[in-house]
Motif scaffolding. Structure first.
Motif, PDB file in Angstrom:
ATOM      1  N   ALA A 142       0.864  -1.183   0.000  1.00  0.00           N
ATOM      2  CA  ALA A 142       0.000   0.000   0.000  1.00  0.00           C
ATOM      3  C   ALA A 142       0.894   1.224   0.000  1.00  0.00           C
ATOM      4  N   ASP A 143       0.489   2.283  -0.700  1.00  0.00           N
ATOM      5  CA  ASP A 143       1.338   3.468  -0.764  1.00  0.00           C
ATOM      6  C   ASP A 143       1.378   4.221   0.569  1.00  0.00           C
ATOM      7  N   GLY A 144       0.254   4.288   1.260  1.00  0.00           N
ATOM      8  CA  GLY A 144       0.195   5.105   2.490  1.00  0.00           C
ATOM      9  C   GLY A 144       0.557   4.298   3.734  1.00  0.00           C
ATOM     10  N   LEU A 145       0.358   4.921   4.903  1.00  0.00           N
ATOM     11  CA  LEU A 145       0.697   4.253   6.167  1.00  0.00           C
ATOM     12  C   LEU A 145      -0.210   3.055   6.415  1.00  0.00           C
ATOM     13  N   LYS A 149       1.297  -3.531   7.983  1.00  0.00           N
ATOM     14  CA  LYS A 149       0.412  -4.609   7.568  1.00  0.00           C
ATOM     15  C   LYS A 149      -0.025  -4.480   6.109  1.00  0.00           C
ATOM     16  N   GLY A 150       0.570  -3.552   5.366  1.00  0.00           N
ATOM     17  CA  GLY A 150       0.139  -3.341   3.982  1.00  0.00           C
ATOM     18  C   GLY A 150       1.081  -3.952   2.962  1.00  0.00           C
ATOM     19  N   VAL A 151       1.902  -4.930   3.384  1.00  0.00           N
ATOM     20  CA  VAL A 151       2.895  -5.515   2.474  1.00  0.00           C
ATOM     21  C   VAL A 151       2.563  -6.985   2.231  1.00  0.00           C
ATOM     22  N   ASP A 162      -6.026 -12.307  -3.838  1.00  0.00           N
ATOM     23  CA  ASP A 162      -6.392 -12.083  -2.430  1.00  0.00           C
ATOM     24  C   ASP A 162      -5.828 -10.743  -1.951  1.00  0.00           C
ATOM     25  N   ALA A 163      -4.551 -10.525  -2.278  1.00  0.00           N
ATOM     26  CA  ALA A 163      -3.887  -9.315  -1.788  1.00  0.00           C
ATOM     27  C   ALA A 163      -4.471  -8.066  -2.443  1.00  0.00           C
ATOM     28  N   LEU A 164      -4.743  -8.138  -3.742  1.00  0.00           N
ATOM     29  CA  LEU A 164      -5.307  -6.958  -4.414  1.00  0.00           C
ATOM     30  C   LEU A 164      -6.684  -6.637  -3.840  1.00  0.00           C
ATOM     31  N   GLY A 165      -7.441  -7.707  -3.563  1.00  0.00           N
ATOM     32  CA  GLY A 165      -8.764  -7.509  -2.951  1.00  0.00           C
ATOM     33  C   GLY A 165      -8.618  -6.777  -1.621  1.00  0.00           C
ATOM     34  N   ALA A 166      -7.695  -7.255  -0.785  1.00  0.00           N
ATOM     35  CA  ALA A 166      -7.507  -6.646   0.543  1.00  0.00           C
ATOM     36  C   ALA A 166      -6.983  -5.221   0.408  1.00  0.00           C
ATOM     37  N   LEU A 167      -6.007  -5.008  -0.476  1.00  0.00           N
ATOM     38  CA  LEU A 167      -5.395  -3.677  -0.589  1.00  0.00           C
ATOM     39  C   LEU A 167      -6.371  -2.653  -1.129  1.00  0.00           C
TER      40      LEU A 167
END
Ligand code: AMP
Ligand code: GLY
Length: 417
Positions: A142-145, A149-151, A162-167
């Motif tokens: 994820a670009d922001g803070l 947990k955004g990696v 799955d990851a794109l859905g969550a992000l």
């Protein structure tokens, strides 16, 4: 001196302990702190930047230390400086080195700082085509803070979806960064800087994955060790090729970085590369590093503010520290909270309170990472023994911790390339 520390976690507790060792300090206040820290230091809730500035004036605060990244992103450091207060922490513009991964990656690319190849995606479809270009394994962020947990490290297209859905459900319009996967071993180094000169700390190492052997999802960090002697062979190179160019570039581009610059690094076969920068001490690295620091914390902070970091020589206690994070069941996805925390015997370790709040007769867990325990020992094994013995003396329903903090080999595994 009266010191106000902004933040509420184990890191801010460790920062408060570091200030408490200075003979120059009369009073330490943490805002907002938490009910665990509140048993040791005064904690105050201040609701706005103006409230914080007013409090500093009425309570004669001599120095404000901003511990975490959110207030930096919100512009607190700039606001307090405009009110004439002495603040340690980067400006909002300089804090982008952490608050925007795209900003950090672009800065590194412009100045040839070694880091993973990357691309920016503004939609799930753009991310899919970048991922196809990079091939697996690949990393998306994820670009922001996102509190660590955004990696996502992706091995295949199912994991990608799955990851794109969550992000994309979390990050709104912020976009994601797609990155080349780097293999090697990780370490953290802190540069304390006045925007021109800098000095670096001992190396430390976080353990970011939830489970032993570095398995499972990324977390904010499950434990740390310091010093990490294996890092020393790379110190000069890291300072020359990574830290100096970044600090120089930020100054030259008119947003000098003043404060503590966290360099999250991967030692690859081609040398050290940047995984991320943060604009503050790490958590839990601060809990491991700061108890080893002999230099007066007030002197360090005054040197940051007054542009005199070149006069500081950091000194360290001998031995090793190990920090173990006691987390709640369900962390990082959905921590299960509200359970009483009981401590059965006196602890030899230092306790730093993070996700806790007052219950009816004792503290209860109130977040993902609950308590950080830090043991000092003559070597790593001694510190490990102390911290793991103490971890058993603390009890709450759902308590979880990793069993292998400090056991990484920090070498290149066979067949890694
Ligand atoms: P970050 O928040 O960017 O430091 O990422 C969190 C964790 O994800 C890092 O500590 C690494 O363990 C892992 N990671 C991040 N980026 C990469 C990468 N490009 N290659 C391999 N692992 C990575
Ligand atoms: N330990 C990771 C972080 O503070 O971001």
């Amino acid at each position: 001196m009266n010191i106000l520390i902004i933040g509420s976690g184990g890191r801010e507790h460790a920062i408060a302990d570091a200030f408490a060792r200075s003979p120059k300090v009369k009073k330490i206040i943490v805002s907002p702190g938490n009910d665990g820290i509140g048993g040791i230091y005064e904690c105050v809730k201040l609701c706005s930047h103006r409230d914080i500035a007013d409090y500093c004036e009425t309570s004669r605060i001599d120095l404000v230390f901003v511990g975490n990244e959110q207030p930096v992103e919100d512009g607190l450091t700039d606001f307090l400086r405009e009110r004439g207060l002495r603040v340690v922490g980067p400006s909002q513009a300089a804090g982008r080195i952490e608050t925007s991964k795209a900003f950090a990656k672009d800065l590194m690319q412009r100045h040839n700082v070694p880091s993973a190849r990357y691309g920016k995606a503004n939609s799930a479809d753009e991310a899919r085509s970048l991922i196809a270009e990079f091939g697996y394994p690949v990393v998306i962020k994820a670009d922001g803070l996102s509190a660590g947990k955004g990696v996502y490290i992706l091995e295949d297209s199912t994991a990608m979806e799955d990851a794109l859905g969550a992000l994309y459900s979390k990050t709104d319009k912020e976009g994601v960064i797609v990155e080349e996967f780097l293999s090697g071993w990780e370490l953290s180094l802190f540069a304390i800087t006045d925007g021109t000169d800098f000095c670096t700390t001992v190396f430390s190492q976080d353990h970011k994955q939830l489970y032993d052997n570095d398995m499972g999802p990324n977390t904010g960090g499950m434990g740390a060790v310091a010093p990490l002697e294996e890092g020393e062979a790379y110190r000069e190179q890291i300072e020359l090729e990574i830290i100096k160019p970044v600090i120089d570039a930020m100054r030259e581009e008119a947003y000098p970085f003043c404060g503590v610059l966290y360099c999250g690094l991967m030692i690859t076969r081609e040398g050290p590369k940047v995984l991320e920068f943060n604009c503050r001490w790490g958590d839990p690295e601060a809990e491991a590093v700061l108890p080893l620091l002999k230099t007066d914390m007030v002197e360090i902070c005054e040197a940051i503010i007054e542009g005199k970091i070149s006069e500081i020589r950091l000194e360290w206690k001998p031995g090793c520290s190990v920090t173990l994070v006691l987390a709640s069941r369900g962390y990082p996805a959905k921590p299960d909270t509200g359970y009483p925390i009981r401590i059965s015997d006196p602890l030899e370790s230092i306790i730093s309170y993070a996700g806790v709040k007052a219950g009816s007769d004792c503290l209860v867990n109130n977040g993902g990472r609950v308590i950080m325990l830090t043991a000092l020992g003559k070597d790593l094994m001694e510190a490990r023994k102390i911290v793991y013995t103490d971890a058993q003396k603390i009890d709450f329903d759902g308590k979880y911790y990793r069993g292998d903090i400090g056991l990484r080999s920090n070498t290149f595994s066979i067949g890694l390339e």
